[in-house]
Design a protein around this motif. Structure first.
Motif, PDB file in Angstrom:
ATOM      1  N   THR A  40       0.836  -1.209   0.000  1.00 21.89           N
ATOM      2  CA  THR A  40       0.000   0.000   0.000  1.00 21.89           C
ATOM      3  C   THR A  40       0.869   1.256   0.000  1.00 21.89           C
ATOM      4  N   LYS A  41       2.194   1.092   0.110  1.00 20.39           N
ATOM      5  CA  LYS A  41       3.100   2.233   0.113  1.00 20.39           C
ATOM      6  C   LYS A  41       3.436   2.645  -1.321  1.00 20.39           C
ATOM      7  N   LYS A  42       3.604   3.926  -1.522  1.00 16.99           N
ATOM      8  CA  LYS A  42       4.022   4.440  -2.826  1.00 16.99           C
ATOM      9  C   LYS A  42       5.512   4.135  -2.994  1.00 16.99           C
ATOM     10  N   PRO A  43       5.926   3.606  -4.165  1.00  9.03           N
ATOM     11  CA  PRO A  43       7.346   3.275  -4.353  1.00  9.03           C
ATOM     12  C   PRO A  43       8.214   4.536  -4.344  1.00  9.03           C
ATOM     13  N   THR A  44       9.429   4.386  -3.817  1.00  8.99           N
ATOM     14  CA  THR A  44      10.376   5.495  -3.794  1.00  8.99           C
ATOM     15  C   THR A  44      10.975   5.682  -5.181  1.00  8.99           C
TER      16      THR A  44
END
Length: 179
Positions: A40-44
């Motif tokens: 659910t995290k946005k990729p760096t």
């Protein structure tokens, strides 16, 4: 994660059970693990760059697998749980390294390494005005690391540009200023 041993039922089952458990085989071992879902995290930015680099490496590896000789070469390097495609992706992910450029009289000696092999080394001699006076392919030496190019002249104030390339066509460029 659990490694399953001596269970006849698990010897036959593979896949996801419900939305909770995944059973798969890796290197001859049966592994049970909690089912992973999408992050659910946005990729760096670094993750996005690594994904892009892997996409390019995968495309190059697929192209290499079409050549039976190159496929056999990578197959010979594959270890347990690996295949020719894995080796080709690994090779395509990294560029060769030009460690040293040195002059021995009129000879240009290039030390180039790659985890697998350096396919070719091109040498360009450029004069002080920026004009290419000569260029050509270097020849691999007996030690399988040094590449030799016989230049006709090395003009003072110019430079030598070296381009090392591996099988997946990744290139590394390095230059040496002539004094």
């Amino acid at each position: 994660m659990a490694i399953v041993t001596d269970n006849i039922l698990m010897q036959l089952v593979r896949g996801t059970l419900g939305k909770q458990l995944t059973i798969y085989e890796r290197n001859g071992q049966i592994i049970m693990a909690a089912k992973r879902g999408p992050s659910t995290k946005k990729p760096t930015q670094k993750q996005l760059e690594a994904r892009h680099k892997m996409t390019i490496a995968s495309a190059r590896a697929q192209r290499l697998m079409a050549d039976p000789e190159i496929k056999a070469y990578y197959e010979s390097l594959a270890g347990p749980g690996q295949n020719a495609y894995n080796m080709a992706v690994k090779d395509a992910y990294r560029s060769p390294e030009v460690q040293n450029i040195r002059l021995e009289g009129e000879d240009v000696v290039v030390t180039a390494k790659n985890e697998f092999r350096v396919a070719e080394v091109e040498v360009k001699v450029i004069d002080a005005e920026g004009v290419i006076t000569e260029s050509g392919q270097a020849v691999l030496g007996r030690n399988r690391i040094d590449w030799h190019y016989k230049a006709t002249a090395l003009p003072a104030g110019g430079k030598v540009i070296v381009v090392a390339e591996n099988l997946p066509e990744n290139q590394t460029v390095k230059e040496l200023l002539l004094t």
